[in-house]
Design an enzyme around this catalytic site. Structure first.
Site, short mmCIF file in Angstrom:
data_model
loop_
_atom_site.label_atom_id
_atom_site.label_comp_id
_atom_site.label_asym_id
_atom_site.label_seq_id
_atom_site.Cartn_x
_atom_site.Cartn_y
_atom_site.Cartn_z
N SER A 117 0.80 -1.23 0.00
CA SER A 117 0.00 0.00 0.00
C SER A 117 0.83 1.28 0.00
O SER A 117 0.26 2.36 -0.20
CB SER A 117 -0.93 0.03 1.20
OG SER A 117 -2.02 -0.82 0.96
N LYS A 147 0.39 3.36 -2.93
CA LYS A 147 -0.79 4.23 -3.11
C LYS A 147 -0.40 5.71 -3.12
O LYS A 147 -1.09 6.54 -3.73
CB LYS A 147 -1.82 3.95 -2.00
CG LYS A 147 -2.45 2.56 -2.11
CD LYS A 147 -3.29 2.22 -0.87
CE LYS A 147 -3.89 0.81 -0.96
NZ LYS A 147 -4.57 0.40 0.28
N TYR A 160 -3.43 -2.27 -10.31
CA TYR A 160 -3.32 -2.15 -8.83
C TYR A 160 -2.37 -3.21 -8.26
O TYR A 160 -1.48 -2.90 -7.46
CB TYR A 160 -4.72 -2.26 -8.22
CG TYR A 160 -4.72 -2.28 -6.72
CD1 TYR A 160 -4.32 -1.17 -5.98
CD2 TYR A 160 -5.12 -3.42 -6.01
CE1 TYR A 160 -4.31 -1.20 -4.58
CE2 TYR A 160 -5.11 -3.45 -4.62
CZ TYR A 160 -4.71 -2.33 -3.92
OH TYR A 160 -4.69 -2.36 -2.54
N TYR A 208 -4.38 3.92 8.31
CA TYR A 208 -5.72 3.34 8.41
C TYR A 208 -6.38 3.66 9.74
O TYR A 208 -6.29 4.77 10.22
CB TYR A 208 -5.66 1.82 8.15
CG TYR A 208 -5.04 1.53 6.82
CD1 TYR A 208 -5.66 1.99 5.67
CD2 TYR A 208 -3.83 0.89 6.70
CE1 TYR A 208 -5.08 1.78 4.42
CE2 TYR A 208 -3.25 0.68 5.46
CZ TYR A 208 -3.88 1.13 4.33
OH TYR A 208 -3.32 0.95 3.12
N VAL A 230 1.10 -3.77 3.78
CA VAL A 230 1.07 -5.08 4.44
C VAL A 230 2.33 -5.91 4.20
O VAL A 230 2.48 -6.99 4.76
CB VAL A 230 -0.20 -5.91 4.07
CG1 VAL A 230 -1.46 -5.29 4.66
CG2 VAL A 230 -0.32 -6.13 2.59
O1 DON Z 1 -4.93 -4.89 -1.79
C1 DON Z 1 -4.32 -5.37 -0.86
O2 DON Z 1 -4.91 -5.92 0.05
C2 DON Z 1 -2.80 -5.26 -0.85
N1 DON Z 1 -2.27 -5.39 -2.15
C3 DON Z 1 -2.37 -3.96 -0.28
C4 DON Z 1 -2.95 -3.66 1.08
C5 DON Z 1 -2.06 -2.93 2.00
O3 DON Z 1 -0.85 -2.90 1.92
C6 DON Z 1 -2.75 -2.33 3.14
N2 DON Z 1 -1.79 -1.80 4.05
N3 DON Z 1 -1.63 -1.82 5.21
#
Ligand code: DON
Length: 310
Positions: free
Chosen positions: A68, A71, A193, A245, A263
């Site tokens: 993320s 983003k 994405y 978050y 993540v």
């Molecule tokens: O879409 C997802 O769930 C992952 N590719 C990215 C989510 C993420 O890194 C949320 N961060 N804490």
């Protein structure tokens, strides 16, 4: 007032030692199986400054999945491409929900709360997929040019793993499409994405790549304008209110810097007019934020007296 620390390098190494006994806490993300293969005991930290210094300790040169954190870069690309039209399609409020929640999106008629929850990032992926002839390549080139490193790569194993476990993200994208808020075909949106999430970078490369956010939109290395001062302010504001978050309030309370987690275990924090901190350790807390990564950012922020709220 930022303290001038002559032995920052030694401080970073000391900080890592303080975290050794926490290595067993938390869980590595396993809803993307490829991420569960990463050793939970790795940890690194890097600080890059706008005046050209880079410090690092631990596993700061080992690449990890930026997830993320990507983003932030997608948001900057979309702002540059479509300007204020973007804010007709995505909001700028904290969500108060987990990063991949779907509930709020229906109540709010397919307009994501902000660009850094998954729904918002999928909306941005749609903007990029619709406005660039080769959006995935454009994204990778952007990362390579910001970090000054052409070796930065997309980890195809992580990409495939995300693609085959991406039902929730597909649901978010289809729900937005049902409200008319997605233009491209959903497989193209998801492919963009998952590609940007699957980029591998290390702490030093990530800290360096984000220096423009600490420098009013100008990359201090190349002097290129990456985004306007107004958009720099806006990105930092979104990171301050939503980047961690459902833990963004607590993070502002204890650290007080615009920040973003992924993540993969990375956490980046922007210190306006000073530099960028990037910490990494794979095990996550219940919010999806790296436990040790968050502690390391807090530790260095306290040590140097860094906070935008002073
Ligand atoms: O879409 C997802 O769930 C992952 N590719 C990215 C989510 C993420 O890194 C949320 N961060 N804490």
């Amino acid at each position: 007032m930022i303290k001038d620390i002559s032995n920052l390098q030694a401080k970073l190494e000391e900080l890592l030692i303080t975290q050794q006994n926490l290595k067993t806490q938390g869980h590595v993300a396993d809803y993307i199986p490829a991420l569960a293969e990463v050793s939970p005991t790795l940890m690194g930290i890097s600080v890059a400054t706008v005046d050209g210094k880079v410090f690092g300790a631990g596993d700061d040169k080992i690449p990890f999945s930026i997830q993320s954190i990507s983003k932030i870069f997608g948001l900057v690309m979309a702002m540059n491409r479509i300007g204020d039209d973007l804010w007709q399609r995505v909001n700028m409020e904290p969500s108060g929900q987990p990063f991949n929640s779907i509930i709020q999106l229906e109540w709010e008629k397919g307009i994501p709360r902000n660009p850094v929850i998954n729904a918002g990032a999928l909306l941005i992926a749609d903007v990029l997929a619709s406005h660039f002839s080769a959006s995935k390549l454009a994204f990778l080139s952007f990362m390579r040019s910001l970090s000054g490193d052409n070796n930065i790569y997309i980890d195809n194993h992580v990409y495939q793993s995300e693609l085959s476990h991406g039902s929730r993200n597909a649901a978010l994208a289809y729900l937005m499409k049902s409200f008319g808020n997605i233009e491209a075909e959903i497989p193209d949106v998801l492919s963009h994405y998952f590609t940007q999430c699957s980029i591998s970078m290390n702490c030093q490369q990530l800290a360096t790549s984000l220096l423009f956010l600490a420098n009013k939109g100008i990359d201090p290395r190349t002097k290129n304008s990456i985004c306007t001062p107004r958009d720099t302010h806006r990105v930092n504001a979104i990171l301050s209110t939503s980047g961690m978050y459902d833990q963004s309030g607590e993070f502002a309370f204890s650290v007080g810097l615009p920040a973003k987690s992924g993540v993969g275990g990375g956490v980046v924090a922007v210190v306006p007019n000073y530099g960028v901190i990037c910490a990494w350790s794979p095990p996550l807390n219940k919010y999806g934020n790296s436990i040790i990564g968050t502690n390391l950012v807090l530790g260095i922020a306290e040590e140097l007296g860094l906070s935008i709220y002073h």
